[in-house]
Design a protein around this motif. Structure first.
Motif, PDB file in Angstrom:
ATOM      1  N   UNK A  22      22.473  -6.583  18.040  1.00 11.86           N
ATOM      2  CA  UNK A  22      23.703  -7.130  17.456  1.00 11.86           C
ATOM      3  C   UNK A  22      23.545  -7.485  15.987  1.00 11.86           C
ATOM      4  N   UNK A  23      22.410  -8.113  15.643  1.00 12.81           N
ATOM      5  CA  UNK A  23      22.202  -8.516  14.247  1.00 12.81           C
ATOM      6  C   UNK A  23      22.028  -7.307  13.350  1.00 12.81           C
ATOM      7  N   UNK A  24      21.420  -6.236  13.905  1.00 13.48           N
ATOM      8  CA  UNK A  24      21.253  -5.003  13.125  1.00 13.48           C
ATOM      9  C   UNK A  24      22.601  -4.355  12.835  1.00 13.48           C
ATOM     10  N   UNK A  25      23.428  -4.239  13.858  1.00 13.32           N
ATOM     11  CA  UNK A  25      24.735  -3.604  13.681  1.00 13.32           C
ATOM     12  C   UNK A  25      25.652  -4.454  12.807  1.00 13.32           C
ATOM     13  N   UNK A  26      25.716  -5.763  13.127  1.00 13.85           N
ATOM     14  CA  UNK A  26      26.599  -6.640  12.354  1.00 13.85           C
ATOM     15  C   UNK A  26      26.099  -6.814  10.930  1.00 13.85           C
ATOM     16  N   UNK A  27      24.770  -6.879  10.743  1.00 10.78           N
ATOM     17  CA  UNK A  27      24.214  -7.012   9.395  1.00 10.78           C
ATOM     18  C   UNK A  27      24.524  -5.796   8.553  1.00 10.78           C
ATOM     19  N   UNK A  28      24.413  -4.617   9.154  1.00 10.16           N
ATOM     20  CA  UNK A  28      24.741  -3.390   8.416  1.00 10.16           C
ATOM     21  C   UNK A  28      26.210  -3.361   8.026  1.00 10.16           C
ATOM     22  N   UNK A  30      28.275  -5.916   7.778  1.00  8.22           N
ATOM     23  CA  UNK A  30      28.559  -6.981   6.820  1.00  8.22           C
ATOM     24  C   UNK A  30      28.043  -6.620   5.431  1.00  8.22           C
ATOM     25  N   UNK A  31      26.885  -5.970   5.368  1.00  7.44           N
ATOM     26  CA  UNK A  31      26.337  -5.551   4.080  1.00  7.44           C
ATOM     27  C   UNK A  31      27.269  -4.567   3.385  1.00  7.44           C
ATOM     28  N   UNK A  32      27.808  -3.621   4.155  1.00 11.77           N
ATOM     29  CA  UNK A  32      28.741  -2.643   3.581  1.00 11.77           C
ATOM     30  C   UNK A  32      30.000  -3.337   3.083  1.00 11.77           C
ATOM     31  N   UNK A  33      30.524  -4.269   3.881  1.00 14.80           N
ATOM     32  CA  UNK A  33      31.745  -4.978   3.497  1.00 14.80           C
ATOM     33  C   UNK A  33      31.530  -5.812   2.241  1.00 14.80           C
ATOM     34  N   UNK A  34      30.408  -6.553   2.195  1.00 18.53           N
ATOM     35  CA  UNK A  34      30.135  -7.399   1.035  1.00 18.53           C
ATOM     36  C   UNK A  34      29.880  -6.563  -0.210  1.00 18.53           C
ATOM     37  N   UNK A 208      24.402  -9.608 -10.954  1.00 20.52           N
ATOM     38  CA  UNK A 208      24.682 -10.961 -10.475  1.00 20.52           C
ATOM     39  C   UNK A 208      25.657 -10.954  -9.301  1.00 20.52           C
ATOM     40  N   UNK A 209      26.670 -10.086  -9.399  1.00 22.97           N
ATOM     41  CA  UNK A 209      27.665 -10.053  -8.336  1.00 22.97           C
ATOM     42  C   UNK A 209      27.054  -9.513  -7.050  1.00 22.97           C
ATOM     43  N   UNK A 210      26.236  -8.450  -7.175  1.00 18.76           N
ATOM     44  CA  UNK A 210      25.589  -7.913  -5.976  1.00 18.76           C
ATOM     45  C   UNK A 210      24.539  -8.889  -5.443  1.00 18.76           C
ATOM     46  N   UNK A 211      23.899  -9.633  -6.345  1.00 16.70           N
ATOM     47  CA  UNK A 211      22.942 -10.648  -5.898  1.00 16.70           C
ATOM     48  C   UNK A 211      23.654 -11.740  -5.107  1.00 16.70           C
ATOM     49  N   UNK A 212      24.836 -12.128  -5.579  1.00 16.88           N
ATOM     50  CA  UNK A 212      25.626 -13.114  -4.847  1.00 16.88           C
ATOM     51  C   UNK A 212      26.000 -12.589  -3.466  1.00 16.88           C
TER      52      UNK A 212
END
Length: 306
Positions: A22-28, A30-34, A208-212
């Protein structure tokens, strides 16, 4: 290996496996969305800035230039304030004086500028040539790597659409004397109407924005991990209280019964599956007691007959 593990350990392994997937799928996801949201923020900032610079250019061209243009013929020094591009660049430098925006850049990169400060570098020259090769191309966006970090840029073509611009850029003979005295007669000439001579480029820092965004992703995943750890702890407590402990008590009673201690009872107050199992074991024990009593009674009668 799994056969040798206790029920609680097997259940925890199952939960941890589900959590990792779950954390792998949701993390991926969420990373794309952010990352996409960060890119949208960068693009929005750049678009606002370039629109602001266009407003400064328009103001200079419509209101400042008509007031100052007559002085170009009578003064010894050229008045750069009459040039829309110069005004935009100077206003942006005031903007960059704020430390928060010192890594933002604005340039009207030109292939053959009057002021060599506006000379396009090799990267900018490629952008300008792209606009010159495709007249229908209205904007270019992308990332540029510099020693100071990655920059996200928006570039738009600079096209000569007003004949008044050719006064200073057609031939040295047509240019104001003050311009020749200030910049010479070697640069910034030969421009033609409807020609793309440069690119208006705004660059904003992306790091900076991607770091945030990465920090937000880390905090979200950390929060999820903490919440899941609490859930696992709560499930383990409930599992131990509702399943494992009752099973252990029934196993102990079964062990006593197997050694002949028939006074031990399978006690379970709940009416769930564990309670049903305990009741079934208790009935089985009673049946066993009755069977043993019947065997003993039959044995006694046989002895009396003999």
């Amino acid at each position: 290996m799994l056969k040798n593990l206790r029920l609680g350990s097997k259940f925890n392994l199952l939960l941890i496996g589900v959590f990792l997937i779950g954390i792998l799928l949701s993390g991926t996801a969420l990373s794309v969305i952010l990352s996409r949201n960060a890119a949208d923020q960068i693009s929005l900032k750049a678009s606002i800035l370039i629109q602001t610079m266009n407003a400064v250019r328009q103001y200079t061209n419509d209101q400042v230039n008509p007031e100052l243009a007559p002085r170009l013929e009578v003064e010894d020094d050229f008045l750069p304030e009459t040039v829309p591009g110069y005004s935009a660049r100077e206003v942006f430098e005031y903007f960059r004086s704020d430390p928060e925006y010192r890594d933002f850049f604005y340039k009207e990169a030109t292939l053959n500028p009057t002021n060599l400060r506006d000379k396009a570098d090799p990267f900018e020259t490629e952008l300008v040539n792209s606009f010159r090769e495709n007249d229908s191309l209205k904007e270019l966006r992308g990332n540029r790597s510099l020693p100071s970090g990655n920059l996200y840029y928006i570039a738009r073509p600079i096209k000569i659409v007003q004949e008044t611009c050719l006064r200073c850029h057609s031939t040295p003979e047509a240019a104001p004397a003050s311009q020749i005295a200030t910049y010479g007669d070697q640069n910034g000439f030969g421009w033609q109407l409807n020609e793309i001579v440069g690119a208006q480029i705004i660059s904003v820092p992306a790091a900076e924005i991607f770091k945030t965004a990465q920090n937000v992703l880390f905090l979200v995943l950390l929060t999820v991990c903490i919440v899941f750890a609490i859930i696992i702890l709560a499930i383990n407590i409930m599992l131990r209280k509702a399943v494992i402990s009752p099973l252990n008590r029934m196993a102990a009673v079964a062990q006593d019964v197997s050694t002949g201690k028939m006074d031990s009872k399978f006690q379970q107050d709940s009416h769930d599956e564990i309670g049903v199992l305990a009741a079934a074991f208790e009935r089985m024990k009673l049946s066993l007691v009755m069977a043993m009593e019947m065997l003993n009674s039959g044995g006694d009668r046989q002895d009396r007959q003999n």
